[in-house]
Write an enzyme that holds these catalytic residues in place. Structure first.
Site, PDB file in Angstrom:
ATOM      1  CE1 TYR A 122      -2.890  -3.212   1.000  1.00  0.00           C
ATOM      2  CE2 TYR A 122      -4.433  -1.396   0.835  1.00  0.00           C
ATOM      3  CZ  TYR A 122      -4.175  -2.749   0.863  1.00  0.00           C
ATOM      4  OH  TYR A 122      -5.208  -3.633   0.738  1.00  0.00           O
ATOM      5  CE  LYS A 189       2.769 -18.379   0.721  1.00  0.00           C
ATOM      6  NZ  LYS A 189       2.121 -19.640   1.031  1.00  0.00           N
ATOM      7  CG  ASP A 222      -0.707 -20.413   2.348  1.00  0.00           C
ATOM      8  OD1 ASP A 222      -0.117 -19.995   3.356  1.00  0.00           O
ATOM      9  OD2 ASP A 222      -0.207 -21.259   1.588  1.00  0.00           O
ATOM     10  CG  ASP A 246      -7.873  -5.001   2.220  1.00  0.00           C
ATOM     11  OD1 ASP A 246      -8.904  -4.685   2.842  1.00  0.00           O
ATOM     12  OD2 ASP A 246      -7.728  -4.789   1.003  1.00  0.00           O
TER      13      ASP A 246
END
Ligand code: ATP
Length: 357
Positions: A122, A189, A222, A246
């Site tokens: 962002y 991740k 995930d 988000d």
């Protein structure tokens, strides 16, 4: 009296704000400094976030805000991103609690998603496909590191810093401790993004050693998504970088009845802005169809933040009793009979507040 900045916003914002204002006014003690932002402010002042809106929040320290649209292709900056930057609102906190009577696939969900609000993808470090800047970057990456980017790629850069990670993970642990939550789950991740998510994971693990009274686990994001859809009651406070936050916070909202009941807050060291998770929903705007509960629950969190915890609890109890009775329910909550309007929900919540002093 405490003064709070009220930004009704646009789309369904003015309707859900009016409903929420009625509920808070039934409790008393709040004076509103009403400020316009978004489409209304563009029309009036030529700026979606006029300076006097920021001045008001800097004076009151706290705002209750409806959704604000940034018209696509208008050339205006996003009001939501600008507010976070100007007021350094580094933490986005979204409690996702399942209230009795709300349709859901689960019986018991009580999660809090804490999202880093300032960096990650962002940051806006973007390289357009075919641009000169990107040609330079491609040349540099090839020369310095041997990376060959496809010539038709666009590129967004993902920075994660030790300092911003420290601020948000510390906030998540302090929140967990203060609210007697059992654990903090850090999503990442780092196996793929070794140097951005790697910073995030390593900093989080180091901080966790200072909070041994709070449980901690680090999970790949995930896998976290899978677990949330399978057994959401196994999680408690979840801390995530901006983009994962988000996505996962909308997933969590979906577990507890959808956007119409999901409150949110953006917090910094000096200022706080409370707002529903949902956007301006132009498809239902101006038709008395919007669910005001997400904004009412945001107002309850705002009341606790300014030291009016008893009023915040009273508002939340009134909302919970209206949801539990199931009689007054907007269309998004799949009512059995004909759906209630935004103003009917306000009537019911005000009546519940008056019935239970
Ligand atoms: P944004 O890009 O600002 O998030 P959006 O239009 O993509 O906006 P939302 O406005 O958050 O997304 O909502 C998506 C849809 O969910 C809306 O179009 C509307 O149908 C429904 N919705 C959102 N908020 C509410 C609400 N408070 N009450 C009822 N339905 C809602």
């Amino acid at each position: 009296m405490t003064t709070v900045t009220l930004v009704p916003g646009d789309g369904i914002g003015p309707e859900v704000s009016a409903a929420t204002r009625r509920a808070v006014d039934a409790l008393g003690g709040i004076e509103w400094d009403v400020q316009e932002a978004g489409v209304v402010a563009i029309e009036k002042f030529g700026d979606p976030l006029p300076k006097h809106v920021l001045d008001s929040i800097r004076t009151t320290g706290v705002a209750l805000k409806g959704p604000v649209t940034t018209p696509v292709g208008s050339g205006f900056r996003s009001v939501n991103v600008a507010l976070r930057r100007e007021l350094d609102l580094f933490a986005s906190v979204r409690p996702c609690r399942l209230y009795e009577g709300v349709p859901s696939a689960f019986d018991d969900v009580d999660l809090v998603v804490v999202r880093e609000n300032t960096e990650d993808l962002y940051e806006g470090i973007e390289f357009e496909v075919g641009s000169r800047e990107l040609a330079k970057l491609r040349g540099y990456l090839k020369y310095m590191h041997g990376y060959a980017l496809a010539p038709d790629s666009g590129v967004s850069v993902k920075p994660l810093s030790v300092s911003a990670t420290t601020a948000i993970v510390t906030y998540a642990f302090e929140y967990a401790r203060r609210h007697r939550r059992r654990k903090v789950t850090l999503g990442h991740k780092a196996n793929i993004m070794k140097f951005s998510d790697g910073v995030w994971l390593q900093t989080g693990e180091e901080l966790a050693t200072r909070y041994r009274d709070v449980g901690f686990e680090a999970t790949q994001v995930d896998e976290l998504a899978m677990w949330l859809a399978w057994a959401p009651d196994e999680h408690d406070v979840i801390v995530l970088p901006n983009l994962y936050g988000d996505i996962i916070s909308d997933l969590a909202a979906g577990l507890v009845g959808g956007l119409g009941v999901a409150p949110g807050m953006n917090l910094g060291r000096d200022y706080a802005v409370f707002e529903p998770t949902h956007g301006s929903a132009p498809d239902i705007a101006g038709r008395n169809l919007a669910n005001p509960i997400a904004m009412m629950l945001s107002a309850a969190a705002m009341l606790r933040h300014i030291g009016r915890a008893a009023d915040g609890d009273r508002l939340e109890r009134a909302v919970a009793s209206v949801l539990a009775s199931g009689e007054v329910r907007t269309a998004d909550l799949r009512p059995h009979g004909s759906p209630a309007g935004t103003s009917d929900v306000a009537d019911a919540v005000v009546a519940a507040i008056e019935d239970a002093p």
